[in-house]
Scaffold this active site. Structure first.
Site, PDB file in Angstrom:
ATOM      1  N   CYS B 118       0.832  -1.198   0.000  1.00  0.00           N
ATOM      2  CA  CYS B 118       0.000   0.000   0.000  1.00  0.00           C
ATOM      3  C   CYS B 118       0.877   1.263   0.000  1.00  0.00           C
ATOM      4  O   CYS B 118       1.533   1.540  -0.983  1.00  0.00           O
ATOM      5  CB  CYS B 118      -0.982  -0.027   1.177  1.00  0.00           C
ATOM      6  SG  CYS B 118      -2.345   1.143   0.989  1.00  0.00           S
ATOM      7  N   HIS B 219      -3.058  -5.194   1.976  1.00  0.00           N
ATOM      8  CA  HIS B 219      -2.366  -5.357   3.257  1.00  0.00           C
ATOM      9  C   HIS B 219      -2.301  -6.821   3.665  1.00  0.00           C
ATOM     10  O   HIS B 219      -3.163  -7.297   4.397  1.00  0.00           O
ATOM     11  CB  HIS B 219      -3.093  -4.557   4.342  1.00  0.00           C
ATOM     12  CG  HIS B 219      -3.072  -3.088   4.084  1.00  0.00           C
ATOM     13  ND1 HIS B 219      -1.979  -2.318   4.378  1.00  0.00           N
ATOM     14  CD2 HIS B 219      -3.980  -2.261   3.536  1.00  0.00           C
ATOM     15  CE1 HIS B 219      -2.216  -1.073   4.028  1.00  0.00           C
ATOM     16  NE2 HIS B 219      -3.430  -1.003   3.506  1.00  0.00           N
ATOM     17  N   GLU B 221      -0.579  -8.215   5.787  1.00  0.00           N
ATOM     18  CA  GLU B 221      -0.345  -8.423   7.230  1.00  0.00           C
ATOM     19  C   GLU B 221      -1.651  -8.467   8.017  1.00  0.00           C
ATOM     20  O   GLU B 221      -1.661  -8.896   9.167  1.00  0.00           O
ATOM     21  CB  GLU B 221       0.580  -7.331   7.780  1.00  0.00           C
ATOM     22  CG  GLU B 221      -0.066  -5.985   8.082  1.00  0.00           C
ATOM     23  CD  GLU B 221      -0.348  -5.140   6.851  1.00  0.00           C
ATOM     24  OE1 GLU B 221      -0.123  -5.615   5.716  1.00  0.00           O
ATOM     25  OE2 GLU B 221      -0.796  -3.993   7.029  1.00  0.00           O
TER      26      GLU B 221
END
Lengths: 309, 240
Positions: B118, B219, B221
């Site tokens: 991002c 994302h 994560e």
């Protein structure tokens, strides 16, 4: 605002794209971590904040210090003010709705604000209930003075919590009290035997499942910022050391002598909160901090942190 | 010099179970065999602002020694660098302010592997535009031959999650969380698109790789699926 229609994703392989999920709402707050969110009242202030490195701005008609001075009923900002600020910056724009005022929140969502702050700084519209935040696509941040209050807000759908502090005072003592209360209660939960968590939930007046989650992880399930009284770079760094994921600064920047310089300094001190040399360097020559009003000079009726249930 | 610390650590301090318990659910990487692959590479996560802690966890899960990086001496000690999500304007400004931009560009030019997610992907690109396509002047690193379009899918109310088929990854579709996400345009000849999202403006690239530089618009994560982190650690291990 751009007149271009946002490009909605069409169907992707597998499941259709989903908007407004808890993961999308909470995940956005994760991207703000380590950052400073600044109150601004016009496009010029918003540009100063963006240039200084703010991760988001809070679009207001008046900063909390002026709301205090002005008196009367404080409400959601004029949509024109919010749209002008949205047009001025590329960083996220947040805006405040009154506690419990679902229609103000609906209006803010329709304006495309990135986050709604259901805020005790405005005059509450409901003295028993907060907004049911679950049905909204836009995420909400809510204030809390202790862990029970934080978990009640999360239960209602808040995707981010900020400790309340005492807005518009320039006195960090209440922010300290609330951060210590939240962090201390989290630490206490992690020491309880599983069967003791039910009574803890009762004492906290919080949903059992959220109490369980905090006891297991040692963290809130959402990002925790701090707010209310941060006026200096050292204040911001102090809050980070107490366990905040980031900092809201309201009146502290644009009620000071050199807002652009102070804004940059607070951003840098937040990033390097554990390095006193950086905090010392950025604290030099900032000019007048906001004059502020000590918390002990306020009548209890003038305190905002007691609003919220 | 003291090591860089990460926001939120203080709250979790003293709670031994935290790192394990907070590890998100989802497919975990296969058991790592250090003898087969040599010692774990040291992979940094740029820790100026944004979602740092979760990337550190997933890089560890993918077999790397993961460290936060906010200073030049910390940058010099890593074999690869992950640039996390956050606000690209904020991170870019802090890179300049703390003298990290030039040394980071030097290391990227010398072939250091990098993974941008991002905002991190925006920083790696050669140029970026606002959602309407007008140029957005902001500090960038210029290591990845793409132009990113910021907030390309719209504001937060348009943020979404969806399943993606990602090239070079084994297994099922990757569940991806897009938050005020960019996409990649004007891909240079060395840039391979690995995943697309169909939109009203056609198919848009959301994962790309150029040599040992990887970038995702979303994302990874946030879901705990470590496959992209594993792919990146493999790129770090791979000879230049």
């Amino acid at each position: 605002m751009s007149d271009q229609t946002p490009s909605q994703p069409a169907t992707a392989p597998g499941a259709a794209p989903q908007v407004g999920t808890d993961r999308v709402k909470r995940g956005f707050a994760d991207m703000l971590k380590g950052g400073v969110i600044m109150d601004v009242v016009d496009p010029e202030q918003a540009r100063i904040a963006e240039e200084a490195g703010a991760v988001a701005v809070m679009a207001l008609e008046r900063v909390p210090a002026d709301i205090r001075a002005h008196g009367g009923v404080a409400r959601m900002s004029d949509p024109e003010v919010i749209e002008a600020i949205q047009a001025a910056v590329s960083i996220p724009v947040m805006a405040k709705a009154r506690i419990g005022h679902a229609v103000e929140a609906q209006v803010l969502q329709s304006l495309g604000v990135d986050y709604i702050d259901e805020s005790e700084v405005l005059t509450p519209a409901d003295e028993a209930h907060h907004i049911d935040k679950q049905p909204f696509t836009v995420p909400f941040v809510c204030g809390a003075t202790n862990l029970g209050e934080a978990l009640r807000r999360i239960g209602e759908g808040a995707a981010m919590i900020r400790s309340k502090g005492e807005a518009g005072t320039g006195d960090v003592v209440e922010a300290t009290r609330h951060m210590r209360a939240i962090a201390g209660e989290i630490r206490r939960l992690t020491t309880l035997a599983p069967e003791e968590r039910y009574a803890a939930a009762k004492e906290l007046r919080a949903p059992v499942d959220l109490v369980e989650e905090v006891a297991e992880t040692g963290r809130l399930p959402v990002v925790l910022f701090t707010a209310g009284g941060v006026a200096t770079p050292a204040d911001a760094a102090f809050m980070m050391q107490l366990g905040a994921d980031g900092v809201f600064v309201g009146s502290g920047i644009f009620k000071s002598g050199d807002p652009a310089k102070r804004a940059r300094a607070i951003v840098e001190a937040t990033t390097f909160a554990w390095d006193p040399q950086v905090v010392a360097k950025v604290s030099r020559g900032l000019g007048e901090a906001m004059v502020g009003s000590g918390i002990h000079t306020l009548e209890s009726s003038e305190r905002l942190a007691g609003r919220g249930w | 010099m003291r090591a860089t610390r990460v926001p939120g650590e203080a709250l979790a301090r003293g709670h031994q179970a935290t790192r394990e318990a907070a590890r998100p659910a989802g497919p975990q990487p296969a058991a790592h065999d250090p003898e087969a692959e040599g010692p774990p590479p040291t992979v940094g996560v740029l820790a100026l602002q944004g979602d740092v802690l979760e990337h550190l966890r997933l890089l560890e899960a993918a077999g790397a020694h993961a460290v936060p990086v906010a200073r030049t001496d910390e940058l010099a000690a890593v074999d690869g660098l992950l640039l996390p999500g956050g606000e690209s304007t904020t991170i870019g400004r802090l890179l300049e302010l703390f003298g990290l931009r030039a040394p980071l560009q030097e290391r990227l030019a010398a072939g250091m592997p990098a993974f941008g997610t991002c905002a991190g992907a925006i920083l790696l690109g050669r140029a970026t535009t606002l959602d309407d396509g007008t140029p957005s002047p902001q500090p960038l690193l210029g290591a990845l031959d793409v132009v990113t379009r910021r907030n390309a899918f719209g504001r937060q109310v348009a943020s979404f999650e969806a399943d993606l088929d990602v090239g070079e990854l084994d297994g099922a579709a990757l569940h991806a969380v897009f938050i005020r996400a960019p996409w990649f345009e004007q891909l240079g000849p060395a840039v391979h698109p690995l995943a697309h999202v169909p939109t009203s403006q056609g198919e848009q690239a959301v994962v790309v790789r150029q040599g040992r530089i990887l970038a995702s618009a979303f994302h990874p994560e946030l879901t705990g699926d470590a496959r992209l982190h594993q792919r990146f650690v493999a790129l770090v291990r791979q000879p230049a």
